[in-house]
Design an enzyme around this catalytic site. Structure first.
Site, short mmCIF file in Angstrom:
data_model
loop_
_atom_site.label_atom_id
_atom_site.label_comp_id
_atom_site.label_asym_id
_atom_site.label_seq_id
_atom_site.Cartn_x
_atom_site.Cartn_y
_atom_site.Cartn_z
N TYR A 144 0.67 -1.07 0.46
CA TYR A 144 -0.51 -0.14 0.08
C TYR A 144 0.76 1.20 -0.29
O TYR A 144 1.96 1.49 1.11
CB TYR A 144 -0.71 0.25 1.26
N ASP A 239 9.28 2.97 0.45
CA ASP A 239 8.06 3.31 1.17
C ASP A 239 8.03 2.91 2.30
O ASP A 239 8.19 2.39 2.54
CB ASP A 239 6.71 2.71 0.80
N LYS A 270 3.42 8.48 8.77
CA LYS A 270 3.60 7.80 10.39
C LYS A 270 4.11 8.33 12.00
O LYS A 270 4.28 9.53 12.49
CB LYS A 270 3.03 6.60 10.28
#
Ligand SMILES: *Cc1c(COP(=O)(O)O)cnc(C)c1O
Length: 432
Positions: A144, A239, A270
């Protein structure tokens, strides 16, 4: 456990918010039932509107690495917000956070802040295309990278949980330049480069996938990606939105650097916002300087580099020292082994998989190396396990395709409670 008020809030929410949620996985679609409306967090615990207390293994999906409402983070946020929450002009906090990121990851020279991981990745993709003058992006199924159009193809947990392969509303034009491969498929990647190497702008990968459950890279897989990219004039986008500053002082790459590969663009999110909306892309100056205003690749944001968010991020990173990472590793190991033991005791076939302090359980007997294998698991059994844990005051991610998150505030007592709840929950799941 009474959940009356959560139910009431959810009814109200559904009238004015699609599905009652601001992000789909929160809706409990994969496990059934109604989400709990949270109102308070402190350290390793959260409380819902009905006053129920939970040990939190969601951690806002990663950001709450030092626990909820850490006094140092609150202090920094209060001090900064007293002097206004946004200027739309540069401020010192973002510079300090960028410096901290460069200090933690030796190969990073420049950082651009944005407000979400989605934006960071979207910009990284734009930058890779501009820098190579090529169009094709390669991504792995089940990874994702946020919900931007080009990357919402075979895109991991949220999408998997809802059983949607791709999203309507994304045109063929937007995805025709995205090629997907199974994760850990070295041969597939080699043949793709052999055929189309000169068309590929970038390969994007999660540093270690944790959005289809935790699926670590096979030895040498990340290095293979880097080598193929670099011998073909393509870029590697790593990522680290989930793994950055969580797995180690820097992230996954920083902790595996001795393997001798370097990505061209990193993305973070995050943890770097400490619970506030903040993300970043970063890399060597020669690539990053292609961004406006130095270069012609456009990117901007009203709240980008927001003073409160960057302050919260910096205060959080200041607490993320070697001792904290050692503790996170220990807690992850205790919870992981404890749960795995409870599942085994009840005869539930599962694969306990970890990557640093990230871990998850696939309800399947075989080790999972890619999404094709992940989706074969018994999600119904997980749902039973999940609800039993929740009702015993342990909040897990509400999907079998998500990583679990430990935090630095967890105590020995928390671990004991999690494991004794798991013993009961495993029996519940096994008996159905
Ligand atoms: C969460 C996540 C994103 C998206 O970040 P948002 O802030 O939710 O937009 C991108 N990539 C990875 C690896 C993630 O885990």
């Amino acid at each position: 456990m009474s959940t009356e008020k959560s139910l009431e809030w959810h009814e109200r929410a559904k009238r004015v918010i699609p599905g009652g949620v601001s992000s789909p996985v929160r809706a409990f679609s994969a496990v059934g039932g109604t989400p709990r409306y949270m109102v308070k967090g402190a350290g390793s615990h959260v409380w819902d509107v009905d006053g129920n207390q939970y040990i939190d293994l969601v951690g806002s999906w990663g950001p709450m690495i030092v626990g909820h409402a850490h006094p140092e983070v609150i202090k920094a946020v209060l001090e900064t917000s007293r002097d206004s929450s946004s200027f739309g002009a540069p401020s010192p906090h973002e510079v300090e956070l960028a410096e901290e990121i460069c200090n933690r990851i030796s190969v990073i020279e420049k950082v651009r802040f944005v407000s979400s991981g989605t934006e960071a990745v979207m910009t990284a993709v734009r930058l890779s295309r501009a820098s190579t003058s090529r169009d094709l992006i390669v991504k792995f199924i089940g990874c994702y990278h946020g919900h931007s159009d080009a990357l919402l193809v075979q895109a991991g947990s949220g999408v998997i949980t809802l059983g949607l392969p791709n999203s309507p509303g994304v045109t063929q034009g937007q995805t025709q330049d995205t090629i997907t491969l199974q994760y850990n498929d070295a041969e597939g990647l080699k043949s793709l480069f052999a055929e189309r190497g000169s068309d590929i702008a970038a390969v994007i990968t999660e540093a270690t996938p944790a959005n289809m459950g935790v699926v670590p890279p096979l030895p040498g897989f990340n290095k293979l990606i880097a080598d193929l990219c670099h011998s073909n004039g393509a870029l590697m986008i790593l990522d680290e939105v989930m793994t950055g500053f969580r797995i180690s002082r820097g992230g996954w790459w920083e902790s595996t650097e001795p393997e001798g590969w370097v990505p061209d663009i990193f993305t973070f999110g995050k943890v770097i916002g400490g619970g506030y909306p903040l993300a970043a892309l970063a890399g060597k100056a020669n690539i990053m300087d292609l961004l406006a205003p130095l270069g012609s690749v456009y990117q901007a944001g009203t709240l980008s580099g927001n003073p409160v968010a960057t302050t919260a991020g910096l205060a959080t990173l200041n607490l993320c020292d070697d001792a904290l990472y050692a503790k996170l590793d220990q807690r992850a190991n205790e919870v992981g082994k404890g749960i795995s033991g409870a599942l085994t005791e009840s005869g539930i076939e599962h694969s306990y998989q970890s990557a640093g302090n990230l871990f998850s359980f696939f309800f399947t007997p075989h080790f999972v190396n890619n999404y094709e294998e992940a989706k074969g698991q018994d999600s119904k059994k997980f749902a039973k396990f999940f609800h039993s844990m929740l009702n015993q005051g342990v909040s897990l991610p509400p999907s079998a395709f998500e990583a679990w998150f430990v935090n630095g505030a967890m105590s020995d007592l928390d671990i004991e409670k999690i494991i004794s709840a798991a013993v009961i929950s495993a029996k519940v799941a096994a008996s159905s």
